[in-house]
Design a protein around this motif. Structure first.
Motif, PDB file in Angstrom:
ATOM      1  N   PHE A  76       0.840  -1.206   0.000  1.00 36.02           N
ATOM      2  CA  PHE A  76       0.000   0.000   0.000  1.00 36.02           C
ATOM      3  C   PHE A  76       0.877   1.260   0.000  1.00 36.02           C
ATOM      4  O   PHE A  76       1.798   1.373   0.800  1.00 36.02           O
ATOM      5  N   ILE A  77       0.601   2.190  -0.910  1.00 38.58           N
ATOM      6  CA  ILE A  77       1.385   3.432  -0.927  1.00 38.58           C
ATOM      7  C   ILE A  77       0.520   4.687  -0.776  1.00 38.58           C
ATOM      8  O   ILE A  77       1.036   5.773  -0.519  1.00 38.58           O
ATOM      9  N   GLY A  78      -0.794   4.562  -0.941  1.00 40.44           N
ATOM     10  CA  GLY A  78      -1.637   5.746  -0.780  1.00 40.44           C
ATOM     11  C   GLY A  78      -3.065   5.494  -1.216  1.00 40.44           C
ATOM     12  O   GLY A  78      -3.429   4.399  -1.628  1.00 40.44           O
ATOM     13  N   GLU A  79      -3.852   6.547  -1.086  1.00 44.94           N
ATOM     14  CA  GLU A  79      -5.272   6.458  -1.430  1.00 44.94           C
ATOM     15  C   GLU A  79      -5.500   7.021  -2.841  1.00 44.94           C
ATOM     16  O   GLU A  79      -4.726   7.864  -3.294  1.00 44.94           O
ATOM     17  N   LEU A  80      -6.586   6.569  -3.427  1.00 46.71           N
ATOM     18  CA  LEU A  80      -6.941   7.113  -4.739  1.00 46.71           C
ATOM     19  C   LEU A  80      -7.625   8.464  -4.545  1.00 46.71           C
ATOM     20  O   LEU A  80      -8.581   8.574  -3.777  1.00 46.71           O
ATOM     21  N   ASP A  81      -7.115   9.474  -5.217  1.00 49.12           N
ATOM     22  CA  ASP A  81      -7.711  10.804  -5.161  1.00 49.12           C
ATOM     23  C   ASP A  81      -8.820  10.867  -6.200  1.00 49.12           C
ATOM     24  O   ASP A  81      -8.558  10.930  -7.395  1.00 49.12           O
ATOM     25  N   THR A  82     -10.057  10.805  -5.716  1.00 48.69           N
ATOM     26  CA  THR A  82     -11.180  10.775  -6.668  1.00 48.69           C
ATOM     27  C   THR A  82     -11.702  12.171  -6.972  1.00 48.69           C
ATOM     28  O   THR A  82     -12.623  12.324  -7.770  1.00 48.69           O
ATOM     29  N   SER A  83     -11.109  13.196  -6.343  1.00 47.25           N
ATOM     30  CA  SER A  83     -11.611  14.554  -6.593  1.00 47.25           C
ATOM     31  C   SER A  83     -11.086  15.108  -7.915  1.00 47.25           C
ATOM     32  O   SER A  83     -11.662  16.022  -8.481  1.00 47.25           O
TER      33      SER A  83
END
Ligand code: HEM
Length: 125
Positions: A76-83
């Motif tokens: 895991f390296i980060g979250e998906l930026d859905t904005s």
């Protein structure tokens, strides 16, 4: 202790789509699986084919075990930026500029042909 997460857009993630640099997006999270490709029991090809898009359905369809899901968190390296806008979610002015770039030749050709026809018509008179 609060953890600070990195955010990546789908566009960022899609740039990492090779055997030497491979990110996948599953359930809104981004994983750098470069080091895991050779060890993946399902093969590296399925993972490589799932880059550049949301791989959740492929991941879930493979029916991964609980231990596979736990193992996954190591990458895991980060979250998906859905904005951020994605290629399927563009504002009207971006779409307009793209269409204008794609079809600029149509009005230019129409004006060009009219000028030539007009010129020939005037010369005949
Ligand atoms: C970090 C991410 C991933 C990890 C840690 C992982 C781990 C594993 C593990 C341990 C297995 C063996 C079966 C099990 O224990 O469930 C497996 C099988 C499999 N995986 Fe993954 N996987 C990952 C991502 C993916 C993705 C993104 C896909 C599809 C695009 C995928 C497709 C498959 C398939 C098709 C199998 C089945 C292989 C077979 O049964 O012959 N995996 N994976």
């Amino acid at each position: 202790m609060p953890t600070i997460s990195n955010f990546y857009t789908m566009n960022d993630a899609s740039k990492h789509n090779t055997k030497d640099d491979c990110w996948i997006v599953v359930n809104g999270k981004v994983y750098d699986v470069t080091q895991y490709l050779d060890d993946h029991p399902g093969g590296d090809d399925v993972i490589l084919a799932a880059t550049g898009r949301d791989a959740t359905d492929d991941f879930e369809d493979a029916g991964h075990s609980k231990s596979a899901r736990e193992q996954m968190e190591e990458y895991f390296i980060g979250e998906l930026d859905t904005s951020a806008p994605t290629s399927t979610d563009k504002s009207y002015h971006v779409k307009f500029v793209q269409l204008a770039k794609q079809y600029w030749a149509v009005p230019v050709a129409a004006v060009g042909i009219s000028v030539v026809v007009g010129f020939l018509y005037l010369r005949k008179k």
